[in-house]
Structures are given as structure tokens and as C-alpha cells.
Design a protein around this motif. Sequence first.
Motif, PDB file in Angstrom:
ATOM      1  N   ALA A 175       3.327 -15.675   0.919  1.00  0.00           N
ATOM      2  CA  ALA A 175       2.990 -17.095   1.092  1.00  0.00           C
ATOM      3  C   ALA A 175       3.692 -17.686   2.307  1.00  0.00           C
ATOM      4  CB  ALA A 175       3.365 -17.874  -0.176  1.00  0.00           C
ATOM      5  N   VAL A 176       4.945 -17.324   2.508  1.00  0.00           N
ATOM      6  CA  VAL A 176       5.711 -17.864   3.633  1.00  0.00           C
ATOM      7  C   VAL A 176       5.298 -17.211   4.948  1.00  0.00           C
ATOM      8  CG1 VAL A 176       8.018 -18.037   4.654  1.00  0.00           C
ATOM      9  CG2 VAL A 176       7.693 -18.527   2.224  1.00  0.00           C
ATOM     10  N   HIS A 177       5.263 -15.901   4.976  1.00  0.00           N
ATOM     11  CA  HIS A 177       5.064 -15.198   6.243  1.00  0.00           C
ATOM     12  C   HIS A 177       3.594 -14.883   6.519  1.00  0.00           C
ATOM     13  CE1 HIS A 177       9.403 -14.633   6.786  1.00  0.00           C
ATOM     14  NE2 HIS A 177       9.438 -14.451   5.480  1.00  0.00           N
ATOM     15  N   GLY A 178       2.880 -14.380   5.529  1.00  0.00           N
ATOM     16  CA  GLY A 178       1.483 -14.020   5.751  1.00  0.00           C
ATOM     17  C   GLY A 178       0.600 -15.234   5.998  1.00  0.00           C
ATOM     18  N   ILE A 179       0.688 -16.226   5.116  1.00  0.00           N
ATOM     19  CA  ILE A 179      -0.160 -17.414   5.237  1.00  0.00           C
ATOM     20  C   ILE A 179       0.273 -18.288   6.404  1.00  0.00           C
ATOM     21  CG2 ILE A 179      -0.885 -19.540   4.096  1.00  0.00           C
ATOM     22  CD1 ILE A 179      -2.213 -16.985   3.028  1.00  0.00           C
ATOM     23  N   SER A 180       1.555 -18.595   6.483  1.00  0.00           N
ATOM     24  CA  SER A 180       2.026 -19.464   7.570  1.00  0.00           C
ATOM     25  C   SER A 180       1.893 -18.786   8.925  1.00  0.00           C
ATOM     26  CB  SER A 180       3.478 -19.867   7.314  1.00  0.00           C
ATOM     27  OG  SER A 180       3.601 -20.548   6.083  1.00  0.00           O
ATOM     28  N   GLY A 181       2.119 -17.468   8.963  1.00  0.00           N
ATOM     29  CA  GLY A 181       1.917 -16.743  10.208  1.00  0.00           C
ATOM     30  C   GLY A 181       0.478 -16.813  10.670  1.00  0.00           C
ATOM     31  N   SER A 182      -0.451 -16.770   9.727  1.00  0.00           N
ATOM     32  CA  SER A 182      -1.877 -16.872  10.067  1.00  0.00           C
ATOM     33  C   SER A 182      -2.207 -18.255  10.607  1.00  0.00           C
ATOM     34  CB  SER A 182      -2.729 -16.577   8.824  1.00  0.00           C
ATOM     35  OG  SER A 182      -2.496 -15.270   8.338  1.00  0.00           O
ATOM     36  N   ILE A 183      -1.705 -19.279   9.928  1.00  0.00           N
ATOM     37  CA  ILE A 183      -1.961 -20.653  10.376  1.00  0.00           C
ATOM     38  C   ILE A 183      -1.384 -20.881  11.770  1.00  0.00           C
ATOM     39  CG2 ILE A 183      -1.390 -23.087   9.924  1.00  0.00           C
ATOM     40  CD1 ILE A 183      -1.451 -22.352   6.909  1.00  0.00           C
ATOM     41  N   GLY A 184      -0.164 -20.428  11.979  1.00  0.00           N
ATOM     42  CA  GLY A 184       0.477 -20.618  13.275  1.00  0.00           C
ATOM     43  C   GLY A 184      -0.240 -19.902  14.399  1.00  0.00           C
ATOM     44  N   THR A 185      -0.754 -18.711  14.113  1.00  0.00           N
ATOM     45  CA  THR A 185      -1.474 -17.947  15.134  1.00  0.00           C
ATOM     46  C   THR A 185      -2.749 -18.664  15.549  1.00  0.00           C
ATOM     47  OG1 THR A 185      -0.608 -15.870  14.225  1.00  0.00           O
ATOM     48  CG2 THR A 185      -2.545 -15.719  15.651  1.00  0.00           C
ATOM     49  N   LEU A 186      -3.493 -19.159  14.572  1.00  0.00           N
ATOM     50  CA  LEU A 186      -4.734 -19.874  14.868  1.00  0.00           C
ATOM     51  C   LEU A 186      -4.466 -21.222  15.529  1.00  0.00           C
ATOM     52  CD1 LEU A 186      -6.702 -19.124  11.574  1.00  0.00           C
ATOM     53  CD2 LEU A 186      -6.989 -18.033  13.805  1.00  0.00           C
ATOM     54  N   ALA A 187      -3.346 -21.849  15.153  1.00  0.00           N
ATOM     55  CA  ALA A 187      -3.021 -23.163  15.710  1.00  0.00           C
ATOM     56  C   ALA A 187      -2.861 -23.114  17.224  1.00  0.00           C
ATOM     57  CB  ALA A 187      -1.744 -23.701  15.060  1.00  0.00           C
ATOM     58  N   VAL A 188      -2.385 -21.990  17.750  1.00  0.00           N
ATOM     59  CA  VAL A 188      -2.269 -21.843  19.202  1.00  0.00           C
ATOM     60  C   VAL A 188      -3.636 -22.010  19.863  1.00  0.00           C
ATOM     61  CG1 VAL A 188      -1.665 -20.265  21.081  1.00  0.00           C
ATOM     62  CG2 VAL A 188      -0.248 -20.371  19.033  1.00  0.00           C
ATOM     63  N   GLY A 189      -4.667 -21.473  19.221  1.00  0.00           N
ATOM     64  CA  GLY A 189      -6.017 -21.580  19.756  1.00  0.00           C
ATOM     65  C   GLY A 189      -6.561 -22.992  19.758  1.00  0.00           C
ATOM     66  N   LEU A 190      -5.916 -23.879  18.998  1.00  0.00           N
ATOM     67  CA  LEU A 190      -6.335 -25.276  18.955  1.00  0.00           C
ATOM     68  C   LEU A 190      -5.464 -26.173  19.823  1.00  0.00           C
ATOM     69  CD1 LEU A 190      -6.938 -25.678  15.100  1.00  0.00           C
ATOM     70  CD2 LEU A 190      -8.695 -25.490  16.873  1.00  0.00           C
TER      71      LEU A 190
ATOM     72  N   THR B 192      -4.723 -20.441  30.309  1.00  0.00           N
ATOM     73  CA  THR B 192      -5.466 -20.612  29.069  1.00  0.00           C
ATOM     74  C   THR B 192      -5.047 -21.908  28.394  1.00  0.00           C
ATOM     75  OG1 THR B 192      -6.098 -19.506  27.007  1.00  0.00           O
ATOM     76  CG2 THR B 192      -3.788 -19.397  27.624  1.00  0.00           C
ATOM     77  N   ALA B 193      -5.874 -22.369  27.465  1.00  0.00           N
ATOM     78  CA  ALA B 193      -5.576 -23.601  26.742  1.00  0.00           C
ATOM     79  C   ALA B 193      -6.310 -23.589  25.412  1.00  0.00           C
ATOM     80  CB  ALA B 193      -5.987 -24.824  27.568  1.00  0.00           C
ATOM     81  N   GLY B 194      -5.833 -24.404  24.492  1.00  0.00           N
ATOM     82  CA  GLY B 194      -6.450 -24.493  23.181  1.00  0.00           C
ATOM     83  C   GLY B 194      -7.750 -25.280  23.203  1.00  0.00           C
ATOM     84  N   LEU B 195      -8.498 -25.172  22.131  1.00  0.00           N
ATOM     85  CA  LEU B 195      -9.804 -25.822  22.017  1.00  0.00           C
ATOM     86  C   LEU B 195      -9.709 -27.329  22.217  1.00  0.00           C
ATOM     87  CD1 LEU B 195     -12.839 -25.606  21.243  1.00  0.00           C
ATOM     88  CD2 LEU B 195     -12.123 -25.889  18.858  1.00  0.00           C
ATOM     89  N   LEU B 196      -8.672 -27.950  21.685  1.00  0.00           N
ATOM     90  CA  LEU B 196      -8.531 -29.399  21.769  1.00  0.00           C
ATOM     91  C   LEU B 196      -8.018 -29.873  23.119  1.00  0.00           C
ATOM     92  CD1 LEU B 196      -7.020 -30.116  18.229  1.00  0.00           C
ATOM     93  CD2 LEU B 196      -9.418 -30.135  18.944  1.00  0.00           C
ATOM     94  N   TYR B 197      -7.698 -28.945  23.996  1.00  0.00           N
ATOM     95  CA  TYR B 197      -7.196 -29.294  25.322  1.00  0.00           C
ATOM     96  C   TYR B 197      -8.072 -28.703  26.429  1.00  0.00           C
ATOM     97  CZ  TYR B 197      -3.066 -31.233  23.107  1.00  0.00           C
ATOM     98  OH  TYR B 197      -2.217 -32.004  22.341  1.00  0.00           O
ATOM     99  N   GLY B 198      -9.355 -28.578  26.136  1.00  0.00           N
ATOM    100  CA  GLY B 198     -10.309 -28.183  27.157  1.00  0.00           C
ATOM    101  C   GLY B 198     -10.432 -26.702  27.399  1.00  0.00           C
ATOM    102  N   GLY B 199      -9.850 -25.884  26.540  1.00  0.00           N
ATOM    103  CA  GLY B 199      -9.887 -24.449  26.764  1.00  0.00           C
ATOM    104  C   GLY B 199     -11.095 -23.745  26.195  1.00  0.00           C
ATOM    105  N   GLY B 200     -11.938 -24.495  25.482  1.00  0.00           N
ATOM    106  CA  GLY B 200     -13.103 -23.863  24.870  1.00  0.00           C
ATOM    107  C   GLY B 200     -12.706 -22.982  23.692  1.00  0.00           C
ATOM    108  N   TRP B 201     -13.629 -22.091  23.333  1.00  0.00           N
ATOM    109  CA  TRP B 201     -13.433 -21.255  22.151  1.00  0.00           C
ATOM    110  C   TRP B 201     -12.767 -19.915  22.455  1.00  0.00           C
ATOM    111  CZ3 TRP B 201     -14.375 -23.137  17.346  1.00  0.00           C
ATOM    112  CH2 TRP B 201     -15.150 -24.297  17.257  1.00  0.00           C
ATOM    113  N   GLN B 202     -12.539 -19.625  23.705  1.00  0.00           N
ATOM    114  CA  GLN B 202     -12.067 -18.287  24.072  1.00  0.00           C
ATOM    115  C   GLN B 202     -10.711 -17.958  23.455  1.00  0.00           C
ATOM    116  OE1 GLN B 202     -11.982 -17.519  28.273  1.00  0.00           O
ATOM    117  NE2 GLN B 202     -11.079 -15.481  28.049  1.00  0.00           N
ATOM    118  N   LEU B 203      -9.738 -18.852  23.619  1.00  0.00           N
ATOM    119  CA  LEU B 203      -8.409 -18.570  23.083  1.00  0.00           C
ATOM    120  C   LEU B 203      -8.434 -18.528  21.567  1.00  0.00           C
ATOM    121  CD1 LEU B 203      -5.406 -18.090  23.418  1.00  0.00           C
ATOM    122  CD2 LEU B 203      -5.071 -20.569  23.595  1.00  0.00           C
TER     123      LEU B 203
END
Length: 432
Positions: free
Chosen positions: A324-339, A353-364
Motif C-alpha cells: 500500500a505504501v510503496h506499490g500504490i504510492s510509487g505508482s501514483i507518483g510515477t504517473l504524476a510526473v506525466g501530469l 519534456t513536460a507533463g500533460l498539464l504544462y503543455g507536454g502532451g501525452w508523450q511523457l
Amino acid sequence: MTIEQLAGGLDTVWVVLTAAMILLMEGGFALLEAGFVRQKNAVSIIMKVFVDITFGALIFFAFGFAFMYGKDAGGLIGTSGFLLNGDLSHIQYMISHETYWLFQCAFVIAVISIVSGAVAERINFKAYILYTIAMTGLIYPIAGHWVWGIGGWLGKLGMIDFAGSAVIHALGGFSALAATIVIGPRIGKFNTDGSANIVPPSNLPLASVGAFILWFGWFGFNSGSTLSAANFYEAIGHIAVTTMLAASAGGATCILFTMLRYRKSDPPMVINGALAGLVGITAGCAYVSDVAAILIGAICGVAMVFATEALERRGIDDPVGAFAVHGISGSIGTLAVGLFAIPEFTAKFGLDTAGLLYGGGWQLLGAQALGLVVVSAWGFGLTWLALKAIAAIVPVRVTADEELVGLDVGIHGVPAYSQEDDFIDLSKMIGK
């Protein structure tokens, strides 16, 4: 002395000190896990941590580092640097290769310590040693090469993970999940109807101190990943602030959320909530804003509570909440970079590169999602296979008698705590 020499000396001191901070986190793991498990299994926790440090360092020195950071072969694995020898010319920092190895060694020890808590109170000590060799020598280094190795295929696709939400925490968390499934729940944890019994922690103050030590070490974990104080002195302060804010948000959110959900603030959940925030910010600590760090930490804190409950409903026993601490939070944190990754921040580290909310599109975001799935599946699958293979050599689980009497006495022959009378009796025996 030249400016370059001064910068190199500063970087070396910085990396060695932060590596030491990360190694101190093993004391945090030891206290946290010993506090969460029953008193009769405290020594076994400490012994597993010593296995993590000793075997982990030696195996990573022998071949784990080479597989992770050696000269790339097809984007899949490193092929040089065994025993820190051979061609490592592609690793070009102001610090020596030995200094670089020390810092990365601290990381690999943290990975195996994540799994340690999930299998507490019932894993065979010999089997744990063998699994430690597999994790530190093969499972983590190969996945790490894909993301962090020069030429790794996930890194080439654009995945970024500053200090390891995916490479360390998601990998370790999903490995822990596989281990808990293979080894099964503790005796008495679940009833025949599937309902769960509460196994009270033996020492919550001890667990709290362990969490505080981990929190302290995390500043070395994240800020030290710059690998340079001279070149990234501005970023270091920002990384430390996002680390602090995410941890605080995770803990504060858990305090409020458990008060609403359980009508009382749940101490183990609050402890794990702060750790969940730390795990969540690890990937993006250098790339996201302070406000985004608070949001990431808060989401991780709440998600950790739901994940803990979900595991129990499915009959999976994780004594310290490692998944719960490492698997779930690690997943959320990894995806959050893309946003939330900000282009001005990523550019400081040579990334376009940049996140989706900062003009980087869906690539990251796409690269982050793909990398997360691959790394998590690798950790889960290889841990499952490794433990099944180990079971053919030694039993993976202790006997029922050893588990009931406690691993401290059953496996290691000594209790964690002795009464004064025990020493008096011993002195009389010596006198005779």
C-alpha cells in the motif's frame, strides 16, 4: 586548486553524506518494522535488515551494479563494471565511480528492505538470504538499467523517475505483493469466513521513531539524486521542500481521513500516510511545483488507506503495509510526473519534456504509464519465480511451531527482550 577540483570535492562530499543518510534509513526500516510486528519477532526483523545491508552491498558490488549501470547491451542490461572493474567510461560525473557505486548501493539496500516488512513473522531466514541475492543482483538492477542505465530502453522512450518512485518503490511494492501471496498469511490473521483479525503492533512509539528516521533519510534519498551540489545547488533546496510538503500532506490527510472514516485517528495509518507521501514525491521531486507536491502527497495518503483495506478483504497479509505504501504510492507518483512536470524544471537536468498539464502532451504520461506497468510486472513476476525456485532448495516459510513461538527464539535462538530475572538465573548458573 582549480574550480573544477573544488567542485569535484564538493560533489564527492555531498554524495557520500547523502548516501550515508540513505543507509541510515535501514535503522528506520528496522525500528518501523519491529514496532509494527509482534514482540516475539523483533530480532528477526533486525536480522533481515542486516542481511539487506551485508549481502545486498556485496552482491551489488560483485555483479548487480554491472547489470544496472554497465555498458549497455541492446537497452536491456549492462555488461561492464563487475567488481567495479572494466569499462565504465560512459558514467561521467564529477565524482569517482566508487562514490557513484556507494550512492547506488544505498538505493538497492532500500529496495530489498521494502519486501522485508511484507514477509515479516513467517519467512524462512535462509530463503530470505537467497531472495536478497536475487533482488539485489538481478531483479532490481535489470529493471533499473531499463530506466536509469545509459541506453536503457525505457529511458530512451522518455520515461523519467528522478529518485525512484517506479524503479525502487513500485518495483519493491509489487515484489512485496508477490512475496505475500506466495508465502501466505500469518497463522490466525484470517478466520475461516475470510474476515481479518487485528494483529496489534508491539510498539508504536518505536515504529514512529523509525518513520521519522526514514523521513530524515529521504532528504538524502531525493536531494542526493542530483549527484552534484555544485551544479544543482538551486534544485537541491526545491527538492527538499517538495519532499517535506508531500510527506506532510500524506500524514495530515491520513489524520483527517481516518478521523472521518474510523471516528478516530489511526496511528499506523498516519505513520504510513507520511511514508506514502514520501514515496509518491520521489519520482517528481525535482520536476513538480510545491503545490503539486502537496496534492501528490495527499492523494497517496488516501489511496494508501483504501489499498490497505483492499488487501485485507482479499486475504493478503502485509504486516507493515509495504504494498500500500510503496506499490500504490510509487505508482501514483510515477504517473504524476506525466501530469505535473514543469518544463523549466526538467530543463535544468537536460530534459526536453513536460507533463500533460504544462503543455507536454501525452508523450511523457504515456512513457510513465508504460514504464510503470513494465517495472511493476517485472518485480511481481520475477519475485514470484524466484521464491518458487528458492522453495525447491529450502522451505520458504518457517514451520508452524516456529511461527507460533516466534522467529526470534525459533530461528535465531534469542528473544528481543529479557527480564531481569533471566540474568540473575544465568549468573547463578555460571557460578555453579
